[in-house]
Design an enzyme around this catalytic site. Structure first.
Site, short mmCIF file in Angstrom:
data_model
loop_
_atom_site.label_atom_id
_atom_site.label_comp_id
_atom_site.label_asym_id
_atom_site.label_seq_id
_atom_site.Cartn_x
_atom_site.Cartn_y
_atom_site.Cartn_z
N GLY A 59 0.71 -1.22 0.11
CA GLY A 59 0.05 -0.04 0.21
C GLY A 59 0.80 1.11 -0.04
N GLU B 119 1.53 1.73 -3.63
CA GLU B 119 0.59 2.37 -4.48
C GLU B 119 0.24 3.68 -3.85
OE1 GLU B 119 -2.44 -1.53 -4.49
OE2 GLU B 119 -1.71 -1.05 -2.63
N GLU C 269 2.34 -8.44 -1.98
CA GLU C 269 1.08 -8.90 -1.59
C GLU C 269 1.05 -10.51 -1.90
OE1 GLU C 269 0.17 -4.68 -2.11
OE2 GLU C 269 1.54 -6.12 -2.87
#
Length: 258
Positions: A113, A116, A136
Site C-alpha cells: 500500500g 500504491e 502481496e
C-alpha cells in the site's frame, strides 16, 4: 505544524508538507491513517494558499512499508471489497486526480500500500537507499489500492507483472531505469529536490497545471477520450486569465505573474 494522530502537516511557502507519522510501525497504513489522509487532502484541495504537496514518511527507514496487515484478519469477502473500494475512493483516487501537483518523497521502504500511495502521486523522488515492491502475493493477496493498474502504466506490463508475481523488491536505481520513480537523490537532498521541482511548477499557470493533470489522467483511464479531453482543455485555456497573462508576458518579453 499540525500534529494529527497519525500525520504531521506543515504549510510553508505555498507547499504542504504531509508526513505519515507512525515510524514505530514503519508508517504502515491503517484505517485511521487513511481517514486522516482523506480529511487533510480534502482541505488542501480548496486551500488557495497551497499550490503543491510533498508527501513522505516519518523517520529514515520507510516512506510507507505497506498496509497494516493486522487489520485484514477476519475480514469477509464483502468487507475486503468495501475496504479496497473505500481506500480507492477516499485516498488513492483523490491523490491521483488531485488538481495540484503532489510529489512522493520516498525516504525508505515503499511496499504494498505504500508503493500504491506513491504511485498515486504525480511525481516520485526516491533516496538512493529506497526499496520498492508489491509483496502481496506472499500473503495470498494481490495489490488492492491500484497497484495492478498504476504500476503497468509506469513501467509497462512485463516489468509490472514481474514485480507483482514475484513480490520482490527493487532498488532505487532499477526503479529509475524502469520509470517507477522520476529522480534518485542522496537522502540529504530529498527535500531540496522536491522543492526544486515544485518551485518550477509554481512559476507556471496553476490553471494550466490542473488542466494538464486532468488531460493526462483521462487519456490513461480511457484512451479513446484522451485526445478529445486535450482539445477541450486547450480551447478552454483561451478563456482563462492565466492565458492572457502568459501570452501578454511573452509578447512584452517579461516573466508572467501567475
Amino acid at each position: 505544524m499540525e500534529i494529527w494522530k497519525n500525520l504531521l502537516l506543515e504549510i510553508k511557502d505555498k507547499t504542504a508538507y504531509l508526513t505519515v507519522n507512525r515510524p514505530e510501525k514503519l508508517n504502515a497504513l491503517n484505517r485511521d491513517t487513511l481517514q486522516e489522509l482523506g480529511q487533510v487532502l480534502r482541505r488542501l484541495k480548496t486551500d488557495n494558499g497551497v499550490r503543491g504537496i510533498v508527501l513522505t514518511g516519518a523517520g529514515e527507514r520507510a516512506f510507507v512499508a505497506g498496509a497494516d496487515i493486522a487489520e485484514f484478519t477476519g475480514l469477509s469477502q464483502e468487507e475486503a471489497r468495501q475496504l479496497a473500494e473505500w481506500g480507492h475512493h477516499e485516498v488513492m483516487d483523490v491523490l491521483y486526480h488531485f488538481p495540484k501537483p503532489i510529489i512522493a518523497a520516498i525516504n525508505g521502504f515503499a511496499l504494498g500500500g505504500g508503493l500504491e500511495l506513491a504511485m498515486a502521486c504525480h511525481v516520485r523522488v526516491a533516496v538512493a537507499e529506497a526499496k520498492m515492491g508489491l509483496p502481496e502475493v506472499s500473503l495470498g493477496l494481490i495489490p488492492g489500492y491500484g497497484g495492478t493498474q498504476r504500476l503497468p502504466a509506469l513501467v509497462g506490463r512485463g516489468k509490472a507483472l514481474e514485480m507483482i508475481l514475484t513480490g520482490d523488491m527493487v532498488d532505487a536505481t532499477s526503479a529509475l531505469q524502469w520509470g517507477l520513480v522520476n529522480h534518485v537523490v542522496e537522502a540529504k537532498d530529498l527535500a531540496v529536490k522536491c522543492e526544486e521541482i515544485l518551485s518550477k511548477m509554481y512559476s507556471r499557470s496553476a490553471t494550466a497545471l490542473t488542466a494538464g493533470i486532468n488531460a493526462v489522467n483521462t487519456g490513461l483511464r480511457a484512451p479513446e477520450l484522451g485526445y478529445a479531453a486535450e482539445i477541450e482543455a486547450f480551447a478552454h485555456a483561451f478563456t482563462t486569465p492565466d492565458f492572457h497573462e502568459g501570452v501578454g508576458a511573452f509578447l512584452e518579453k517579461r516573466k508572467p505573474n501567475f
